[in-house]
Design a protein around this motif. Sequence first.
Motif, PDB file in Angstrom:
ATOM      1  N   ALA A  19       6.108  -5.170  -5.502  1.00  0.00           N
ATOM      2  CA  ALA A  19       4.947  -4.293  -5.700  1.00  0.00           C
ATOM      3  C   ALA A  19       5.311  -2.818  -5.548  1.00  0.00           C
ATOM      4  O   ALA A  19       4.859  -1.962  -6.319  1.00  0.00           O
ATOM      5  N   SER A  20       6.121  -2.491  -4.553  1.00  0.00           N
ATOM      6  CA  SER A  20       6.432  -1.092  -4.268  1.00  0.00           C
ATOM      7  C   SER A  20       7.889  -0.737  -4.491  1.00  0.00           C
ATOM      8  O   SER A  20       8.242   0.451  -4.472  1.00  0.00           O
ATOM      9  N   GLY A  21       8.785  -1.710  -4.675  1.00  0.00           N
ATOM     10  CA  GLY A  21      10.205  -1.426  -4.817  1.00  0.00           C
ATOM     11  C   GLY A  21      10.904  -1.128  -3.513  1.00  0.00           C
ATOM     12  O   GLY A  21      12.053  -0.687  -3.507  1.00  0.00           O
ATOM     13  N   GLU A  22      10.241  -1.363  -2.397  1.00  0.00           N
ATOM     14  CA  GLU A  22      10.832  -1.091  -1.083  1.00  0.00           C
ATOM     15  C   GLU A  22      11.904  -2.133  -0.769  1.00  0.00           C
ATOM     16  O   GLU A  22      11.746  -3.323  -1.024  1.00  0.00           O
ATOM     17  N   ALA A 235       3.137 -11.209  -0.171  1.00  0.00           N
ATOM     18  CA  ALA A 235       3.763 -10.337  -1.174  1.00  0.00           C
ATOM     19  C   ALA A 235       5.006 -11.031  -1.733  1.00  0.00           C
ATOM     20  O   ALA A 235       5.655 -11.844  -1.060  1.00  0.00           O
ATOM     21  N   TRP A 236       5.329 -10.669  -2.983  1.00  0.00           N
ATOM     22  CA  TRP A 236       6.520 -11.213  -3.643  1.00  0.00           C
ATOM     23  C   TRP A 236       7.756 -10.467  -3.163  1.00  0.00           C
ATOM     24  O   TRP A 236       7.791  -9.237  -3.159  1.00  0.00           O
ATOM     25  N   HIS A 237       8.777 -11.240  -2.793  1.00  0.00           N
ATOM     26  CA  HIS A 237      10.061 -10.692  -2.366  1.00  0.00           C
ATOM     27  C   HIS A 237      11.142 -11.230  -3.306  1.00  0.00           C
ATOM     28  O   HIS A 237      11.215 -12.439  -3.550  1.00  0.00           O
ATOM     29  N   ALA A 238      11.997 -10.343  -3.807  1.00  0.00           N
ATOM     30  CA  ALA A 238      13.121 -10.714  -4.671  1.00  0.00           C
ATOM     31  C   ALA A 238      14.401 -10.669  -3.841  1.00  0.00           C
ATOM     32  O   ALA A 238      14.786  -9.604  -3.331  1.00  0.00           O
TER      33      ALA A 238
END
Length: 712
Positions: A19-22, A235-238
């Motif tokens: 979502a945020s690229g963090e 949240a989605w985590h890659a």
Amino acid sequence: MAALVATATCTGHRAVLEASGEVVAGPVLAERVAWLTALMQAMTAGIVGDRWNTRDLDVLAAGIGADGRVLPVKGWMAIRRLGWGCAPGVSGGGTGGGVYVSDRVRRCAEEQAGRMLRAALHRRGIVAAILATWPQDPRRRDQVEWKALRAALPQGVASAEIHNRTRQVRAVLAREGALPGDITQVEEAPRVAAQAVLAAADKQLVTLTRTGDSGAMLRVQLPLNASPASRKDWAWHAIAITLPPTVPTEAELCTPTVRIADGKVRIDLPFQTPIPSAPACGHTVALGLDWGVNTLLTGTIARLCDERVCEGRVCTDGRMLRYDATVISAKLHRLRAHRQHLATKRDHFAALLSGLDTTDTTDFGRDVCDAGDGRRVALERRHRVLALEHERVCARIRHLDHALAWSAARWAVDQAVALGAGVIYLEDLATLEARGVRRGNAALSGQVRGMVIEAIRHLAAKDGVAVVTVPARGTSRYCPRCGEGGSVLRHVPAPDRLGERGWKWAYCPACGLSCDRDHAAAERIAARGLLGQRHTWTAPGTGVRSIAVVAEGNVTRARRPKKPTRAARRARRTRTDVHPRPQARPRNKSRPTPKRRQISRPATPSRTTSSRVPDRRTVPAPVPGTPGAGQRPAGQAPQASRPPAGRTGLVRDPHHRTGFHRVAATPVLPLGAYGGGPPRATPARFAGNPQANTQNRRRYRALGLTWPCRAS
């Protein structure tokens, strides 16, 4: 073609919030994965704990749901059809218990619960068979009691599992004075591991994509706090995964299982590799392996022949293959003794600590508590050190067991491939019974056998070699040469001590066979497999192959033909002798024998050694580079080669591939065919010779074939 399923353990070091690229660091990622596993563990433990009773286990064993339909194979679907959902405190709508979990998270927890309950049904069947055939003396069953127990047990149950369940029942009998009625009275509800089995989820919870030959991307929804209250708290985590070199490029990746170990995210990634399918029967060349005590594996190669061509149905070359792990077994024995010593000291300090926790309110009790404050700190420190050392020794034993098992399996499969064997026959561990109390290396050898046979099945499947187990009873008792109804072998210490009782050597009084005991057993194992391969049974669930029928036959030995040398081929072509005799000297002596010429040597006063001392060293010299070691002289001992780039130490014989420099294993050498094969035709230039290849002519005549004049 078939598919080989294996698992590779990977590590997730960091992740990226889509979502945020963090970038999520490793400790934060491990914390969020721990929250997910804790939620699934609580839901699974609730289902297993509520259904751990005789009535619910009977319903699950019946395999019929409340609507009268057969239960599905998938665990989460079976749990939902029976109406055994998650605990009421965990809801999928965000209202019950104040914790929000999606339907896919509940599905994964129910899948794990279904697997655990179905595994308990297997143990329940074993306990029920033991209770139905309870012996007079549970410590030692006779032949009739063993036969009745085997008939009641499910197929493929090992002896170790029978002993473990019998020990549990004996403990309940000693504690309560009566036999238990069900497995729920023998053991408590199974403990649930803190892991997330994502195999039951779909793309709404997890996705897996391969990004290259050595990389993959895992996308998974993780909670952002320990108690997510709504969908916003997920949240989605890659997570980028580096694949180990054991995962081939053509392998198909499957949905993994995520867990926490040593503070890091461990990803157990299963993958499927296409392999050639090995046939269950129709084999003519086989490798028979016998389990040993000090020598872990002893084998021989055998060939199935036509009884009209060869004297026996099974023919071997008489070459013994051995994997001797005596040194490693002794090391394991010392480590296990050290582990037991540490456990005893740890328990002793725990007892001392519990003795300081007194509830005596008298003056004497208060004085003991005051005096024990200083001792408590020292006892706790020593108890903590001993517990940590005990865990380290246990881990070392596990790693050494694993390395030894896979080393022996690699050696066995390499021998089978090099010698052209299409199947490996092993003794069935379920029918292998040991007499008396096994101590030392004997007990250690029995503990590692299960790991060895699983490793052999895995490695053999990659090379298209079948692995089949045969009954173990009587393989070391009877003579392989005499065959069915043969004489009983006499076990002696050595071939020159036939009048003494021993264990290592086998001697047959009827036919005069004298060989190693394990070698004779390996020949009988190979003969049982080749002669009874039409009775091979494949387990539908696991694919494990076994033969339950005992087929006996005599085993004969034939030498491998040596390749003719250039001189032998020349002599055969010119019809001369290979080694012509020198011409005889005339017997009449006409002159005196001349004296040998004397060689004058200069005087060497400093020479103190005798001329009989060899100028070559016959034993290995110290390794160069070690403190106090000089230059290594030339000698007869085999010299170690230089290690490749990036590795240290000495590289031993490259033929062994055992992984242990202290393991004495037979080198892997590809050899040609031997006795019992099809007759070889005579070349045209020898067709007119009536005395050439008489043996082949007889073999063709026995088969009713026409003798050819030229090889086809």
